[in-house]
Scaffold this motif. Structure first.
Motif, PDB file in Angstrom:
ATOM      1  N   LEU A  19       0.547  -1.602  -0.118  1.00 13.29           N
ATOM      2  CA  LEU A  19      -0.010   0.153   0.258  1.00 13.29           C
ATOM      3  C   LEU A  19       0.650   1.631   0.338  1.00 13.29           C
ATOM      4  O   LEU A  19       0.967   2.326  -0.830  1.00 13.29           O
ATOM      5  CB  LEU A  19      -0.756   0.349   1.346  1.00 13.29           C
ATOM      6  CG  LEU A  19      -1.819   0.927   1.368  1.00 13.29           C
ATOM      7  CD1 LEU A  19      -2.964   1.280  -0.033  1.00 13.29           C
ATOM      8  CD2 LEU A  19      -2.604   0.431   2.867  1.00 13.29           C
ATOM      9  N   ARG A  20       2.356   0.884   0.755  1.00 17.24           N
ATOM     10  CA  ARG A  20       2.702   2.492   0.574  1.00 17.24           C
ATOM     11  C   ARG A  20       3.549   2.415  -0.546  1.00 17.24           C
ATOM     12  O   ARG A  20       3.184   3.859  -1.077  1.00 17.24           O
ATOM     13  CB  ARG A  20       3.770   1.752   2.195  1.00 17.24           C
ATOM     14  CG  ARG A  20       4.961   3.239   1.972  1.00 17.24           C
ATOM     15  CD  ARG A  20       5.456   2.925   3.040  1.00 17.24           C
ATOM     16  NE  ARG A  20       5.624   2.845   4.760  1.00 17.24           N
ATOM     17  CZ  ARG A  20       5.336   1.529   5.250  1.00 17.24           C
ATOM     18  NH1 ARG A  20       5.621   0.314   4.792  1.00 17.24           N
ATOM     19  NH2 ARG A  20       4.732   1.542   6.401  1.00 17.24           N
ATOM     20  N   THR A  23       1.309   4.245  -3.483  1.00 17.60           N
ATOM     21  CA  THR A  23       0.844   5.697  -2.960  1.00 17.60           C
ATOM     22  C   THR A  23       2.005   6.139  -3.568  1.00 17.60           C
ATOM     23  O   THR A  23       1.394   7.615  -3.848  1.00 17.60           O
ATOM     24  CB  THR A  23       0.371   5.595  -1.465  1.00 17.60           C
ATOM     25  OG1 THR A  23      -0.655   4.317  -1.408  1.00 17.60           O
ATOM     26  CG2 THR A  23      -0.679   6.903  -1.083  1.00 17.60           C
ATOM     27  N   LEU A  26       1.688   6.538  -6.983  1.00 19.30           N
ATOM     28  CA  LEU A  26       0.196   7.518  -7.299  1.00 19.30           C
ATOM     29  C   LEU A  26       1.242   8.944  -6.944  1.00 19.30           C
ATOM     30  O   LEU A  26       0.962   9.483  -8.459  1.00 19.30           O
ATOM     31  CB  LEU A  26      -0.818   7.178  -6.439  1.00 19.30           C
ATOM     32  CG  LEU A  26      -1.159   5.731  -6.771  1.00 19.30           C
ATOM     33  CD1 LEU A  26      -2.511   5.762  -6.075  1.00 19.30           C
ATOM     34  CD2 LEU A  26      -1.463   5.196  -8.422  1.00 19.30           C
ATOM     35  N   VAL A  63      -7.175  11.203  -7.239  1.00 16.21           N
ATOM     36  CA  VAL A  63      -6.446  10.684  -6.082  1.00 16.21           C
ATOM     37  C   VAL A  63      -5.813  11.574  -5.170  1.00 16.21           C
ATOM     38  O   VAL A  63      -5.432  11.256  -4.497  1.00 16.21           O
ATOM     39  CB  VAL A  63      -4.582  10.298  -6.415  1.00 16.21           C
ATOM     40  CG1 VAL A  63      -5.496   9.070  -8.032  1.00 16.21           C
ATOM     41  CG2 VAL A  63      -3.840  11.462  -7.862  1.00 16.21           C
ATOM     42  N   TRP A  66      -7.060  11.886  -1.533  1.00 15.31           N
ATOM     43  CA  TRP A  66      -7.411  10.767  -0.372  1.00 15.31           C
ATOM     44  C   TRP A  66      -5.761  10.186   0.108  1.00 15.31           C
ATOM     45  O   TRP A  66      -5.507   9.078   1.162  1.00 15.31           O
ATOM     46  CB  TRP A  66      -7.830   9.684  -0.887  1.00 15.31           C
ATOM     47  CG  TRP A  66      -8.081   9.409  -1.728  1.00 15.31           C
ATOM     48  CD1 TRP A  66      -8.668   9.000  -3.016  1.00 15.31           C
ATOM     49  CD2 TRP A  66      -6.575   8.268  -2.403  1.00 15.31           C
ATOM     50  NE1 TRP A  66      -8.396   8.540  -3.937  1.00 15.31           N
ATOM     51  CE2 TRP A  66      -7.090   7.754  -3.819  1.00 15.31           C
ATOM     52  CE3 TRP A  66      -5.788   7.473  -1.870  1.00 15.31           C
ATOM     53  CZ2 TRP A  66      -6.550   7.063  -4.952  1.00 15.31           C
ATOM     54  CZ3 TRP A  66      -5.194   6.350  -2.583  1.00 15.31           C
ATOM     55  CH2 TRP A  66      -5.412   6.138  -4.254  1.00 15.31           C
ATOM     56  N   PHE A  67      -4.754  10.595  -1.452  1.00 18.51           N
ATOM     57  CA  PHE A  67      -3.784   9.623  -1.100  1.00 18.51           C
ATOM     58  C   PHE A  67      -2.413  10.267   0.040  1.00 18.51           C
ATOM     59  O   PHE A  67      -2.337   8.612   0.801  1.00 18.51           O
ATOM     60  CB  PHE A  67      -2.576   9.217  -2.235  1.00 18.51           C
ATOM     61  CG  PHE A  67      -2.947  10.885  -2.966  1.00 18.51           C
ATOM     62  CD1 PHE A  67      -2.314  11.903  -2.456  1.00 18.51           C
ATOM     63  CD2 PHE A  67      -1.737  10.349  -4.884  1.00 18.51           C
ATOM     64  CE1 PHE A  67      -2.230  12.522  -3.375  1.00 18.51           C
ATOM     65  CE2 PHE A  67      -1.432  11.369  -4.752  1.00 18.51           C
ATOM     66  CZ  PHE A  67      -1.054  13.580  -4.230  1.00 18.51           C
ATOM     67  N   LEU A  70      -4.282   8.820   3.244  1.00 19.01           N
ATOM     68  CA  LEU A  70      -4.076   7.278   3.354  1.00 19.01           C
ATOM     69  C   LEU A  70      -2.503   6.901   3.631  1.00 19.01           C
ATOM     70  O   LEU A  70      -2.267   5.777   4.287  1.00 19.01           O
ATOM     71  CB  LEU A  70      -4.251   6.350   2.232  1.00 19.01           C
ATOM     72  CG  LEU A  70      -3.737   5.070   1.931  1.00 19.01           C
ATOM     73  CD1 LEU A  70      -4.647   4.030   3.014  1.00 19.01           C
ATOM     74  CD2 LEU A  70      -4.096   4.882   0.185  1.00 19.01           C
ATOM     75  N   LEU A  71      -1.705   8.265   3.446  1.00 22.16           N
ATOM     76  CA  LEU A  71      -0.214   7.865   3.494  1.00 22.16           C
ATOM     77  C   LEU A  71       0.105   8.409   5.267  1.00 22.16           C
ATOM     78  O   LEU A  71       0.725   7.131   5.598  1.00 22.16           O
ATOM     79  CB  LEU A  71       0.913   8.813   3.199  1.00 22.16           C
ATOM     80  CG  LEU A  71       1.671   8.091   1.596  1.00 22.16           C
ATOM     81  CD1 LEU A  71       2.492   8.894   1.167  1.00 22.16           C
ATOM     82  CD2 LEU A  71       2.118   6.934   1.521  1.00 22.16           C
ATOM     83  N   SER A 276      -9.751   6.240   1.167  1.00 21.52           N
ATOM     84  CA  SER A 276      -8.978   5.732   2.235  1.00 21.52           C
ATOM     85  C   SER A 276      -8.910   4.260   3.071  1.00 21.52           C
ATOM     86  O   SER A 276      -8.209   3.465   2.574  1.00 21.52           O
ATOM     87  CB  SER A 276      -8.247   6.511   3.224  1.00 21.52           C
ATOM     88  OG  SER A 276      -7.958   7.616   2.422  1.00 21.52           O
ATOM     89  N   MET A 279      -9.170   1.768  -0.175  1.00 17.01           N
ATOM     90  CA  MET A 279      -7.488   1.197  -0.472  1.00 17.01           C
ATOM     91  C   MET A 279      -7.747   0.335   0.319  1.00 17.01           C
ATOM     92  O   MET A 279      -6.637  -1.042   0.539  1.00 17.01           O
ATOM     93  CB  MET A 279      -6.336   2.977  -1.135  1.00 17.01           C
ATOM     94  CG  MET A 279      -6.901   3.363  -1.979  1.00 17.01           C
ATOM     95  SD  MET A 279      -6.428   2.573  -3.411  1.00 17.01           S
ATOM     96  CE  MET A 279      -4.991   2.474  -3.353  1.00 17.01           C
TER      97      MET A 279
END
Length: 367
Positions: A19-20, A23, A26, A63, A66-67, A70-71, A276, A279
């Motif tokens: 996931l990391r 992202t 992205l 993107v 949320w990206f 999410l991080l 988030s 994902m």
């Protein structure tokens, strides 16, 4: 190791690794579109095509909400795992080396190069009224660039040590029982957090939203029990996220998505949250594995994040701005150099004493 179970058995959470790095990838593509955006977003070269509307700019709207949230969630999860195995003092020392040093000493040992490109794109270097000292200071400070994430994460890391000492895991243990309906209701908290502690000029620093995301990662998503519940309804989060994504793009395409009032709107922040959740649940369900490729990508994601913008912005300043190459070539070369230069610099600098510490926060030679 990035994970530890409640029973004390250390185990790698491969979906978090995947996931990391995914992202971060992205983020690289986002910054290519961002650099040449036709939506009036400041701090970039801007539109270089002859198109009336760059419809592919919609990628940014898909993107951006949320990206980074999410991080910060993933960082909160990782912080919990790290504090399971380290004292608060050890954790702070580690995070200071990894996060604070690159945005202080790193600015004057390397990132001033990025700062020079940034101020050149914005026209600061062409301003005859600004003294040389002012330009040098602007060059160093502008070198922060994408490293604002490191600044905020360092502050959050300090705060979480204090929170853990006060909480004594009471709230953390309670959050193990978090049901799906509570995750849905948390969207209201996310909306509220999105309204507070937003810096007025540099919109990246959204302390309310990102600190909440970090705390939720630490208290809620670090529990395997919660993740297992989410995996069972991944389809629900995915459907809601896609619906909100389509609505957000239709309503706000063409407007500045990175500034008020858009980034404080209910549609933006609900999309932030459910994007988030989608994902996390999808990666936990389908991408909890490791291959040689995913292992390599995970081990190089830090260097990719720290260095990727240099290649993108260098192409913009030295080739796209003077129109030495066509627009399509600018996009392509920015993408290629964004990855290639980042990986190349990471390979080199991670092996140079002193610089690997000041620029990357690495205290030992990378093997």
């Amino acid at each position: 190791m990035n994970g530890i179970t409640d029973g004390g058995v250390v185990g790698r959470k491969h979906y978090i690794d995947n996931l990391r790095w995914f992202t971060v990838v992205l983020v690289v593509f986002y910054h290519v579109f961002y650099m040449y955006n036709g939506q009036g977003i400041r701090g970039t070269l801007g539109k270089i095509t002859n198109l009336d509307v760059q419809y592919y700019d919609v990628f940014q709207y898909i993107v951006y909400p949320w990206f980074m949230t999410l991080l910060f969630i993933v960082s909160g999860i990782s912080s919990r795992y790290s504090l399971n195995n380290h004292t608060g003092k050890e954790f702070i020392k580690s995070r200071t080396n990894k996060l604070l040093v690159p945005v202080t000493l790193g600015l004057i040992t390397f990132q001033f190069i990025q700062g020079y490109i940034n101020i050149s794109l914005s026209g600061v270097t062409d301003n005859p009224e600004m003294p040389l000292v002012g330009k040098i200071i602007a060059c160093i400070l502008s070198g922060i660039g994408v490293l604002w994430y490191l600044q905020m994460l360092w502050l959050f890391s300090l705060a979480i040590v204090l929170v853990k000492k006060i909480d004594k895991d009471r709230l953390w243990n309670l959050c193990k029982k978090t049901p799906i309906w509570v995750l849905i209701i948390i969207s209201v908290l996310v909306y509220g957090a999105g309204q507070i502690l937003n810096t007025p000029l540099i919109v990246s620093y959204r302390f309310g939203l990102y600190f909440l995301a970090f705390l939720l990662g630490y208290f809620v998503f670090s529990h395997d029990e919660v993740i297992e519940r989410m995996k069972k309804v991944f389809w629900l989060f995915a459907i809601v996220a896609v619906g909100l994504c389509v609505a957000f793009c239709i309503v706000y395409f063409g407007q500045n998505y990175a500034d008020t009032p858009v980034y404080r709107s209910p549609l933006y922040l609900f999309f932030t949250w459910f994007g988030s959740l989608a994902m996390i649940s999808v990666f936990a369900k389908f991408f909890d594995f490791e291959t040689p490729f995913t292992k390599w990508m995970s081990s190089h994601s830090w260097g990719l994040y720290v260095f990727h913008y240099l290649g993108i912005s260098a192409v913009a300043l030295f080739l796209a701005k003077p129109a030495y190459i066509p627009a399509w070539a600018s996009y392509l070369l920015s993408t290629v150099l964004g990855f290639a230069l980042a990986y190349g610099l990471y390979f080199i600098i991670s092996r140079i004493p002193f610089f690997r510490w000041t620029v990357l926060g690495i205290t030992k030679k990378k093997k």
